[in-house]
Write a protein that holds these residues in place. Structure first.
Motif, PDB file in Angstrom:
ATOM      1  N   ALA A 100       1.445   6.842  -6.669  1.00  0.00           N
ATOM      2  CA  ALA A 100       0.261   7.597  -7.088  1.00  0.00           C
ATOM      3  C   ALA A 100       0.391   9.069  -6.729  1.00  0.00           C
ATOM      4  O   ALA A 100       0.038   9.958  -7.521  1.00  0.00           O
ATOM      5  CB  ALA A 100      -0.988   6.997  -6.449  1.00  0.00           C
ATOM      6  N   MET A 101       0.915   9.373  -5.554  1.00  0.00           N
ATOM      7  CA  MET A 101       1.026  10.768  -5.123  1.00  0.00           C
ATOM      8  C   MET A 101       2.086  11.520  -5.921  1.00  0.00           C
ATOM      9  O   MET A 101       1.898  12.694  -6.262  1.00  0.00           O
ATOM     10  CB  MET A 101       1.307  10.830  -3.624  1.00  0.00           C
ATOM     11  N   TYR A 102       3.186  10.847  -6.236  1.00  0.00           N
ATOM     12  CA  TYR A 102       4.184  11.481  -7.099  1.00  0.00           C
ATOM     13  C   TYR A 102       3.580  11.744  -8.484  1.00  0.00           C
ATOM     14  O   TYR A 102       3.755  12.829  -9.060  1.00  0.00           O
ATOM     15  CB  TYR A 102       5.426  10.591  -7.222  1.00  0.00           C
ATOM     16  N   HIS A 103       2.892  10.733  -9.021  1.00  0.00           N
ATOM     17  CA  HIS A 103       2.281  10.888 -10.346  1.00  0.00           C
ATOM     18  C   HIS A 103       1.286  12.043 -10.335  1.00  0.00           C
ATOM     19  O   HIS A 103       1.213  12.816 -11.306  1.00  0.00           O
ATOM     20  CB  HIS A 103       1.594   9.584 -10.735  1.00  0.00           C
ATOM     21  N   TRP A 104       0.551  12.166  -9.242  1.00  0.00           N
ATOM     22  CA  TRP A 104      -0.491  13.197  -9.194  1.00  0.00           C
ATOM     23  C   TRP A 104       0.070  14.599  -8.989  1.00  0.00           C
ATOM     24  O   TRP A 104      -0.650  15.587  -9.079  1.00  0.00           O
ATOM     25  CB  TRP A 104      -1.528  12.870  -8.112  1.00  0.00           C
ATOM     26  N   LEU A 105       1.356  14.719  -8.780  1.00  0.00           N
ATOM     27  CA  LEU A 105       1.960  16.048  -8.796  1.00  0.00           C
ATOM     28  C   LEU A 105       1.978  16.614 -10.212  1.00  0.00           C
ATOM     29  O   LEU A 105       1.892  17.831 -10.405  1.00  0.00           O
ATOM     30  CB  LEU A 105       3.397  15.986  -8.264  1.00  0.00           C
TER      31      LEU A 105
ATOM     32  N   ILE B  11       3.548   5.270 -16.038  1.00  0.00           N
ATOM     33  CA  ILE B  11       3.848   3.916 -16.526  1.00  0.00           C
ATOM     34  C   ILE B  11       4.187   2.989 -15.357  1.00  0.00           C
ATOM     35  O   ILE B  11       3.710   1.853 -15.279  1.00  0.00           O
ATOM     36  CB  ILE B  11       4.999   3.963 -17.548  1.00  0.00           C
ATOM     37  N   ILE B  12       4.972   3.472 -14.423  1.00  0.00           N
ATOM     38  CA  ILE B  12       5.332   2.675 -13.248  1.00  0.00           C
ATOM     39  C   ILE B  12       4.087   2.340 -12.434  1.00  0.00           C
ATOM     40  O   ILE B  12       3.916   1.210 -11.951  1.00  0.00           O
ATOM     41  CB  ILE B  12       6.362   3.433 -12.386  1.00  0.00           C
ATOM     42  N   LEU B  13       3.198   3.300 -12.307  1.00  0.00           N
ATOM     43  CA  LEU B  13       1.976   3.098 -11.530  1.00  0.00           C
ATOM     44  C   LEU B  13       1.141   1.948 -12.097  1.00  0.00           C
ATOM     45  O   LEU B  13       0.655   1.098 -11.352  1.00  0.00           O
ATOM     46  CB  LEU B  13       1.155   4.391 -11.523  1.00  0.00           C
ATOM     47  N   GLU B  14       0.993   1.887 -13.421  1.00  0.00           N
ATOM     48  CA  GLU B  14       0.188   0.834 -14.022  1.00  0.00           C
ATOM     49  C   GLU B  14       0.867  -0.526 -13.906  1.00  0.00           C
ATOM     50  O   GLU B  14       0.200  -1.550 -13.736  1.00  0.00           O
ATOM     51  CB  GLU B  14      -0.111   1.182 -15.480  1.00  0.00           C
ATOM     52  N   PHE B  15       2.183  -0.566 -13.972  1.00  0.00           N
ATOM     53  CA  PHE B  15       2.890  -1.837 -13.818  1.00  0.00           C
ATOM     54  C   PHE B  15       2.697  -2.427 -12.426  1.00  0.00           C
ATOM     55  O   PHE B  15       2.704  -3.647 -12.250  1.00  0.00           O
ATOM     56  CB  PHE B  15       4.388  -1.657 -14.108  1.00  0.00           C
ATOM     57  N   GLU B  16       2.522  -1.567 -11.424  1.00  0.00           N
ATOM     58  CA  GLU B  16       2.389  -2.059 -10.059  1.00  0.00           C
ATOM     59  C   GLU B  16       1.114  -2.872  -9.844  1.00  0.00           C
ATOM     60  O   GLU B  16       1.047  -3.678  -8.910  1.00  0.00           O
ATOM     61  CB  GLU B  16       2.461  -0.897  -9.062  1.00  0.00           C
ATOM     62  N   PHE B  17       0.112  -2.672 -10.678  1.00  0.00           N
ATOM     63  CA  PHE B  17      -1.088  -3.503 -10.560  1.00  0.00           C
ATOM     64  C   PHE B  17      -0.745  -4.974 -10.789  1.00  0.00           C
ATOM     65  O   PHE B  17      -1.296  -5.867 -10.143  1.00  0.00           O
ATOM     66  CB  PHE B  17      -2.158  -3.062 -11.564  1.00  0.00           C
ATOM     67  N   GLY B  18       0.162  -5.225 -11.705  1.00  0.00           N
ATOM     68  CA  GLY B  18       0.547  -6.601 -11.986  1.00  0.00           C
ATOM     69  C   GLY B  18       1.567  -7.158 -11.020  1.00  0.00           C
ATOM     70  O   GLY B  18       1.540  -8.349 -10.686  1.00  0.00           O
ATOM     71  N   THR B  19       2.474  -6.312 -10.549  1.00  0.00           N
ATOM     72  CA  THR B  19       3.543  -6.803  -9.678  1.00  0.00           C
ATOM     73  C   THR B  19       3.099  -6.918  -8.223  1.00  0.00           C
ATOM     74  O   THR B  19       3.325  -7.939  -7.569  1.00  0.00           O
ATOM     75  CB  THR B  19       4.767  -5.877  -9.770  1.00  0.00           C
TER      76      THR B  19
ATOM     77  N   ARG C   1       0.831  -1.204   0.000  1.00  0.00           N
ATOM     78  CA  ARG C   1       0.000   0.000   0.000  1.00  0.00           C
ATOM     79  C   ARG C   1       0.867   1.257   0.000  1.00  0.00           C
ATOM     80  O   ARG C   1       0.576   2.228  -0.704  1.00  0.00           O
ATOM     81  CB  ARG C   1      -0.924  -0.001   1.214  1.00  0.00           C
ATOM     82  N   ALA C   2       1.925   1.235   0.808  1.00  0.00           N
ATOM     83  CA  ALA C   2       2.803   2.403   0.892  1.00  0.00           C
ATOM     84  C   ALA C   2       3.469   2.682  -0.452  1.00  0.00           C
ATOM     85  O   ALA C   2       3.561   3.839  -0.884  1.00  0.00           O
ATOM     86  CB  ALA C   2       3.863   2.181   1.976  1.00  0.00           C
ATOM     87  N   GLN C   3       3.909   1.625  -1.120  1.00  0.00           N
ATOM     88  CA  GLN C   3       4.574   1.810  -2.413  1.00  0.00           C
ATOM     89  C   GLN C   3       3.604   2.363  -3.458  1.00  0.00           C
ATOM     90  O   GLN C   3       3.938   3.279  -4.209  1.00  0.00           O
ATOM     91  CB  GLN C   3       5.166   0.494  -2.899  1.00  0.00           C
ATOM     92  N   PHE C   4       2.401   1.808  -3.491  1.00  0.00           N
ATOM     93  CA  PHE C   4       1.428   2.274  -4.469  1.00  0.00           C
ATOM     94  C   PHE C   4       1.002   3.709  -4.169  1.00  0.00           C
ATOM     95  O   PHE C   4       0.849   4.532  -5.078  1.00  0.00           O
ATOM     96  CB  PHE C   4       0.208   1.356  -4.482  1.00  0.00           C
ATOM     97  N   ALA C   5       0.805   4.014  -2.881  1.00  0.00           N
ATOM     98  CA  ALA C   5       0.412   5.370  -2.499  1.00  0.00           C
ATOM     99  C   ALA C   5       1.490   6.377  -2.877  1.00  0.00           C
ATOM    100  O   ALA C   5       1.193   7.462  -3.397  1.00  0.00           O
ATOM    101  CB  ALA C   5       0.131   5.435  -1.001  1.00  0.00           C
TER     102      ALA C   5
ATOM    103  N   LEU D 263      11.348   5.523  -4.448  1.00  0.00           N
ATOM    104  CA  LEU D 263      11.410   6.794  -3.720  1.00  0.00           C
ATOM    105  C   LEU D 263      12.593   7.624  -4.211  1.00  0.00           C
ATOM    106  O   LEU D 263      12.462   8.828  -4.472  1.00  0.00           O
ATOM    107  CB  LEU D 263      11.534   6.534  -2.220  1.00  0.00           C
ATOM    108  N   LEU D 264      13.736   6.987  -4.368  1.00  0.00           N
ATOM    109  CA  LEU D 264      14.928   7.692  -4.865  1.00  0.00           C
ATOM    110  C   LEU D 264      14.726   8.148  -6.301  1.00  0.00           C
ATOM    111  O   LEU D 264      15.046   9.297  -6.651  1.00  0.00           O
ATOM    112  CB  LEU D 264      16.153   6.769  -4.763  1.00  0.00           C
ATOM    113  N   LEU D 265      14.180   7.265  -7.139  1.00  0.00           N
ATOM    114  CA  LEU D 265      13.942   7.599  -8.543  1.00  0.00           C
ATOM    115  C   LEU D 265      12.996   8.784  -8.679  1.00  0.00           C
ATOM    116  O   LEU D 265      13.266   9.735  -9.427  1.00  0.00           O
ATOM    117  CB  LEU D 265      13.375   6.385  -9.271  1.00  0.00           C
ATOM    118  N   PHE D 266      11.891   8.744  -7.935  1.00  0.00           N
ATOM    119  CA  PHE D 266      10.906   9.825  -8.033  1.00  0.00           C
ATOM    120  C   PHE D 266      11.456  11.130  -7.482  1.00  0.00           C
ATOM    121  O   PHE D 266      11.139  12.211  -8.000  1.00  0.00           O
ATOM    122  CB  PHE D 266       9.624   9.437  -7.288  1.00  0.00           C
ATOM    123  N   ALA D 267      12.259  11.038  -6.430  1.00  0.00           N
ATOM    124  CA  ALA D 267      12.859  12.251  -5.879  1.00  0.00           C
ATOM    125  C   ALA D 267      13.788  12.896  -6.901  1.00  0.00           C
ATOM    126  O   ALA D 267      13.809  14.124  -7.062  1.00  0.00           O
ATOM    127  CB  ALA D 267      13.618  11.917  -4.595  1.00  0.00           C
TER     128      ALA D 267
END
Length: 514
Positions: free
Chosen positions: A21-26, A76-84, A14-18, A483-487
């Motif tokens: 999603a929050m980074y994407h929504w920026l 793209i990363i967000l959608e891949f997480e549904f499968g992983t 949940r933490a990873q997906f959240a 987290l590092l990648l998005f930062a």
């Protein structure tokens, strides 16, 4: 250290997906809002032939392009997480949830990719009309992309247009239009997209204020600020309207979320709406608080005297309803377990080729399937979402919405009176309001997603049953990698944007008929 963290696979997933999603929504709301404003500016160039508007549009397009590129990467990363991370979820409802995502990729994303190239590189290669069309179509493509994502999300909040196939243990779509035209989906689309216009408007107003503070490109700054404020004001008014209609859908389909949003533990008739207050979860009260009498009942039911259930009422059941009796949480859990057992009985009967027992089990499953997800809930208290986070996020969003309403009105009033340049305080407020717009947007998503916990799909699948069978350590590792990648991506975007803003628009004179 990671290895010393004592947390569950579900919590880390949940933490990873959240986080993703929050980074994407920026990036998404700025894309949608800035796209509209730059399209309006180019339309002014097309109408007037004044090259000032061409160069103004080009400046905001540059910022749009920077933001768009980073947003695609996180999406793209967000959608891949549904499968992983959520493979059980993907298996259970992939036939339904995957449809809008596929349409988004095939139609909207390719539409954006096609026309954005013309928008950036076609100024001298296509006619003014063709270029204007490409700009609007880029924005429309981004909006259509949001549409399909929001349809999928709305379906998770209010699942419709499907039937459960016990032989495959999958939900299958049986009515695409019910999915697309669900009242929940319609309200969510308009509320989310138009609130994004507010983010874009606040960004344009704030950056324009920076130019005024630096005493650079004053005409550009004033005209950009005016357009941004107009778009923002219109957006805020529409968002409040869609929020009103959306609250009725939440009350009908997700009453626990509504109760958490208001910190309402014990319901009643003629319930007031809290404006500002301090939540005490132990005492189950909000005190001190400013309340608007009967307003919550009106927002939830369209009747100022209507009964609105609180968290305790929803757990105990038996409260007044307009339809079937309100079951207690324990009764729903019992019926959910009965549905799960009926599914197991059906599969056993099918394996034994006993069609009579299979039919009986199927009838029992159909009877209780609407409570299927409750069978995975251990205790009634697990049905309560994080109340404090939902409550404060909701009220922060509303308060900031009111702030931006006032800000846009003041900006437009002072621009009309030619007094914006004299009020440095307003320029500073506008500049520092940019992060507040993003905070308000993020708070809205927190309300939508945290408020519906523990459900991945409302009433049908809790997050505990949706997660993939992975090691907690692997999810922890990818969490920190992302987290590092998005930062890095966020820092890169901010750095590139700041550089572009400091450089400013190229307002060099050109042929006004170009």
């Amino acid at each position: 250290m990671i290895e010393n963290l004592d947390t569950s696979l579900v919590d880390w997933s949940r933490a990873q997906f959240a986080m993703t999603a929050m980074y994407h929504w920026l990036f998404v709301p700025l894309t949608l809002g800035l796209g509209l404003i730059m399209s309006i500016m180019e339309s002014l160039y097309y109408k007037t032939g004044n090259v000032f508007w061409k160069n103004t549009a080009k400046f905001w397009m540059k910022l749009f392009g920077i933001n768009f590129a980073i947003g695609v990467a996180t999406g793209i990363i967000l959608e891949f997480e549904f499968g992983t991370n959520w493979s059980n979820y993907s298996w259970f409802v992939g036939d339904i949830f995957g449809a809008p995502l596929a349409i988004e990729g095939i139609l909207a994303f390719f539409m954006e990719a096609t026309f954005i190239a013309i928008m950036f590189f076609g100024w001298e290669k296509v006619s003014k009309g063709a270029h204007l069309a490409s700009t609007w179509l880029t924005w429309i493509g981004a909006t259509l992309s949001a549409l399909w994502i929001l349809v999928a999300n709305a379906w998770m909040q209010h699942p419709v247009g499907m039937q459960f196939n016990p032989e495959t243990v999958r939900n299958e779509m049986n009515d695409f239009w019910a999915l697309l035209l669900s009242p929940y989906a319609i309200d969510k689309f308009f509320h989310t997209v138009i609130s994004s216009w507010t983010v874009g408007a606040a960004f344009v107003v704030g950056i324009s204020a920076w130019f005024l503070l630096k005493k650079r490109q004053t005409e550009f700054a004033l005209k950009s600020m005016k357009i941004g404020a107009i778009v923002g004001l219109v957006a805020i008014i529409i968002v409040w309207y869609t929020g009103d209609s959306g609250s009725k859908n939440v009350s009908k389909y997700q009453p626990m979320k509504l109760a958490a949003m208001e910190g309402l533990y014990n319901g009643g008739e003629g319930v007031g709406l809290i404006g500002i207050g301090i939540l005490n979860t132990e005492a189950q009260t909000v005190e001190p608080a400013i309340r608007f009498p009967k307003l919550l009942s009106w927002l939830a039911k369209g009747d100022p005297n209507a009964y609105v259930p609180g968290i305790n009422d929803l757990l105990k059941g038996g409260y007044p309803t307009e339809g079937k009796p309100a079951l207690s949480a324990d009764e729903k859990i019992a019926r959910g377990k009965a549905a799960i057992q009926a599914l197991a009985d059906f599969r056993i009967a099918k394996d034994n080729k006993n069609e009579a027992d299979a039919a009986i089990a199927k009838a029992a499953l159909d009877k209780d399937f609407e409570y299927f997800g409750y069978g995975y809930i251990k205790e009634a208290k697990d049905l309560i979402p994080p109340v404090a986070l939902t409550f404060y996020s909701f009220h922060l969003m509303v308060i900031l919405g009111g702030f931006f309403l006032v800000l846009f009105i003041v900006v437009l009033f002072l621009i009309r009176k030619d007094k914006v340049l004299k009020h440095k305080w307003l320029q500073w407020v506008a500049l520092w309001s940019i992060p507040l717009a993003f905070i308000a947007s993020q708070a809205g998503w927190v309300v939508a997603e945290v408020g519906r916990q523990p459900w991945a799909i409302q009433d049908i699948l809790p997050v505990t049953a949706a997660v993939s069978k992975l090691s907690s350590a692997s999810v922890q590792t990818t969490f920190f990698v992302f987290l590092l990648l998005f930062a890095v991506l966020l820092a890169a975007e901010i750095g590139i944007m700041v550089k572009a803003i400091k450089k400013g628009p190229n307002l060099a004179a050109e042929n006004t008929n170009s």
